[in-house]
Design an enzyme around this catalytic site. Structure first.
Site, short mmCIF file in Angstrom:
data_model
loop_
_atom_site.label_atom_id
_atom_site.label_comp_id
_atom_site.label_asym_id
_atom_site.label_seq_id
_atom_site.Cartn_x
_atom_site.Cartn_y
_atom_site.Cartn_z
N HIS A 131 -2.43 -11.53 -0.96
CA HIS A 131 -1.36 -10.67 -1.46
C HIS A 131 -0.24 -11.50 -2.07
O HIS A 131 -0.13 -12.70 -1.81
CB HIS A 131 -0.77 -9.81 -0.34
CG HIS A 131 -1.64 -8.65 0.05
ND1 HIS A 131 -2.67 -8.77 0.95
CD2 HIS A 131 -1.64 -7.36 -0.37
CE1 HIS A 131 -3.27 -7.59 1.08
NE2 HIS A 131 -2.66 -6.72 0.29
N LYS A 135 4.90 -10.23 0.51
CA LYS A 135 4.36 -9.41 1.61
C LYS A 135 4.79 -9.99 2.96
O LYS A 135 4.73 -11.20 3.16
CB LYS A 135 2.82 -9.33 1.53
CG LYS A 135 2.24 -8.39 2.58
CD LYS A 135 0.87 -7.90 2.23
CE LYS A 135 0.28 -7.03 3.33
NZ LYS A 135 1.05 -5.78 3.51
N1 LIG Z 1 -1.15 2.04 2.34
C1 LIG Z 1 -1.19 1.48 1.13
O1 LIG Z 1 -2.04 1.78 0.28
C2 LIG Z 1 -0.14 0.46 0.79
C3 LIG Z 1 0.77 0.10 1.73
N2 LIG Z 1 1.79 -0.76 1.42
C4 LIG Z 1 2.76 -0.99 2.46
O2 LIG Z 1 3.93 -0.24 2.15
C5 LIG Z 1 5.08 -0.89 2.68
C6 LIG Z 1 6.09 -1.09 1.57
O3 LIG Z 1 5.56 -1.99 0.62
P1 LIG Z 1 6.42 -2.42 -0.65
O4 LIG Z 1 6.86 -1.22 -1.40
O5 LIG Z 1 5.64 -3.46 -1.34
O6 LIG Z 1 7.67 -3.11 0.08
P2 LIG Z 1 9.18 -3.20 -0.44
O7 LIG Z 1 9.84 -4.19 0.45
O8 LIG Z 1 9.19 -3.40 -1.91
O9 LIG Z 1 9.76 -1.74 -0.16
C7 LIG Z 1 10.07 -1.25 1.10
C8 LIG Z 1 11.26 -0.34 0.93
O10 LIG Z 1 11.54 0.30 2.17
C9 LIG Z 1 12.92 0.19 2.44
N3 LIG Z 1 13.21 0.23 3.87
C10 LIG Z 1 13.24 -0.79 4.75
N4 LIG Z 1 13.58 -0.34 5.96
C11 LIG Z 1 13.78 0.99 5.83
C12 LIG Z 1 14.17 2.01 6.73
N5 LIG Z 1 14.44 1.74 8.02
N6 LIG Z 1 14.25 3.28 6.26
C13 LIG Z 1 14.01 3.56 4.97
N7 LIG Z 1 13.66 2.61 4.06
C14 LIG Z 1 13.54 1.36 4.51
C15 LIG Z 1 13.32 -1.13 1.82
O11 LIG Z 1 14.72 -1.20 1.63
P3 LIG Z 1 15.44 -2.64 1.76
O12 LIG Z 1 15.03 -3.37 0.52
O13 LIG Z 1 16.88 -2.27 1.82
O14 LIG Z 1 14.94 -3.28 3.00
C16 LIG Z 1 12.53 -1.11 0.53
O15 LIG Z 1 13.19 -0.43 -0.49
C17 LIG Z 1 4.57 -2.19 3.31
O16 LIG Z 1 4.38 -1.97 4.69
C18 LIG Z 1 3.23 -2.40 2.61
O17 LIG Z 1 2.33 -3.18 3.35
C19 LIG Z 1 1.90 -1.30 0.19
C20 LIG Z 1 1.00 -1.00 -0.79
C21 LIG Z 1 -0.10 -0.08 -0.58
O1 LIG Z 2 2.05 -5.02 0.89
C1 LIG Z 2 1.25 -4.75 -0.03
O2 LIG Z 2 1.49 -5.05 -1.21
C2 LIG Z 2 0.01 -4.06 0.30
N1 LIG Z 2 -0.12 -3.61 1.51
C3 LIG Z 2 -1.22 -2.89 2.03
C4 LIG Z 2 -1.89 -3.68 3.13
O3 LIG Z 2 -1.19 -4.23 3.99
O4 LIG Z 2 -3.12 -3.74 3.14
C5 LIG Z 2 -2.15 -2.37 0.96
C6 LIG Z 2 -2.31 -3.25 -0.24
O5 LIG Z 2 -3.24 -4.24 0.06
C7 LIG Z 2 -1.00 -3.80 -0.76
#
Ligand SMILES: NC(=O)C1=CN([C@@H]2O[C@H](COP(=O)(O)OP(=O)(O)OC[C@H]3O[C@@H](n4cnc5c(N)ncnc54)[C@H](OP(=O)(O)O)[C@@H]3O)[C@@H](O)[C@H]2O)C=CC1
Ligand SMILES: O=C(O)C1=N[C@H](C(=O)O)C[C@H](O)C1
Length: 242
Positions: A131, A135
């Protein structure tokens, strides 16, 4: 029109999901970040989509329960205590939690389960993921869900057969373990390979995410699918009919 509320709306996934909401012809009810009131968002949404942080889970589930609306949780990095909270909420509302909302990975998990069922225990299973440099959790949620699929296929408990983060004088590989290795760098959206290594032969089942919109479209599809579901905990495979 379905009103979708995004938790973690300013993040990489939150912004991708806002685009996917529009593309699906749904309405964006709004978004919250760290420190915002998720209950207010829940009150004006038909369904919540959470891609934020494990620290946000409790408040998100309380808000969804109070509003009586479903929630799709894509956040990763959960521990057993988080899963217990999700199970408790699923008594009252429909919840879909998955480490990967893409069609490709959902299908891959089926293939991995099938391969692990058919191949003998003498085939070693290793899961490698890569990743982007930002991450924060490892192994990825996807690697863990693929590990679960392999463990289910084998009829074993993943918790009792995990080998993660090998380093130093580890001794030889323990029979039956499922190994995990995590790479981080650059802008990789998400690569996963499940390697089944036997005597003199090897099978590799892989998925490469080229863009995080695949997760966003899957998340919106899952959220809409949840709308008419009874309370319970659902899987992405059910959404995609796999
Ligand atoms: N299931 C799937 O298919 C996928 C899952 N993911 C997962 O999604 C999550 C987010 O990924 P990603 O968008 O890349 O991460 P980012 O860090 O870009 O985004 C996370 C966001 O959540 C906010 N946040 C943090 N804490 C809180 C809180 N307590 N309440 C509300 N918002 C909060 C952050 O704000 P701040 O910047 O202020 O901390 C930030 O804007 C990760 O756990 C990732 O692994 C990602 C891609 C695909
Ligand atoms: O953090 C990410 O970017 C992603 N998170 C998910 C994971 O933990 O598997 C899904 C995807 O791989 C991207």
């Amino acid at each position: 029109m379905t009103r979708i509320g995004i938790i973690g709306s300013q993040g990489r996934m939150g912004q991708a999901i806002a685009q996917a909401v529009e593309a699906a012809g749904c309405t964006l009810a709004g978004g919250v970040g760290r420190g915002d009131d998720v209950r207010e968002l829940a009150a004006s949404s038909d369904v919540l989509v959470d891609f934020s942080s494990p620290a946000a889970l409790e408040a998100n589930l309380v808000a969804a329960r109070q509003a009586g609306i479903p929630i799709l949780i894509g956040t990763t990095g959960f521990e057993d205590s988080h899963h217990a909270q999700i199970d408790a909420a699923a008594q009252d509302i429909a919840v879909l939690q998955t480490g990967n909302t893409s069609l490709g990975v959902t299908l891959l998990a089926h293939l991995v389960r099938e391969a692990a069922t058919r191949l003998g225990d003498d085939w070693d299973i290793e899961i490698v993921e890569m990743h982007h440099r930002n991450k924060v959790d490892a192994p990825s949620g996807t690697a863990l869900l693929l590990g679960e699929a392999a463990a289910q296929g084998r009829g074993i408990s993943l918790a009792e057969h995990t080998d993660s983060g090998r380093d130093g004088h580890t001794g030889k590989r323990k029979d039956g373990d499922i190994g995990f290795a995590a790479l981080r760098g650059g802008t990789v959206a998400g690569d996963h390979s499940v390697i089944l290594a036997g005597e003199q032969e090897r099978i590799t089942l892989s998925h490469m995410a080229e863009n995080r919109m695949i997760f966003a479209h899957g998340a919106v599809k899952g959220a809409c699918w949840l709308l008419d579901k009874r309370a319970g905990r659902y899987r992405m495979g059910e959404v995609l009919g796999l």
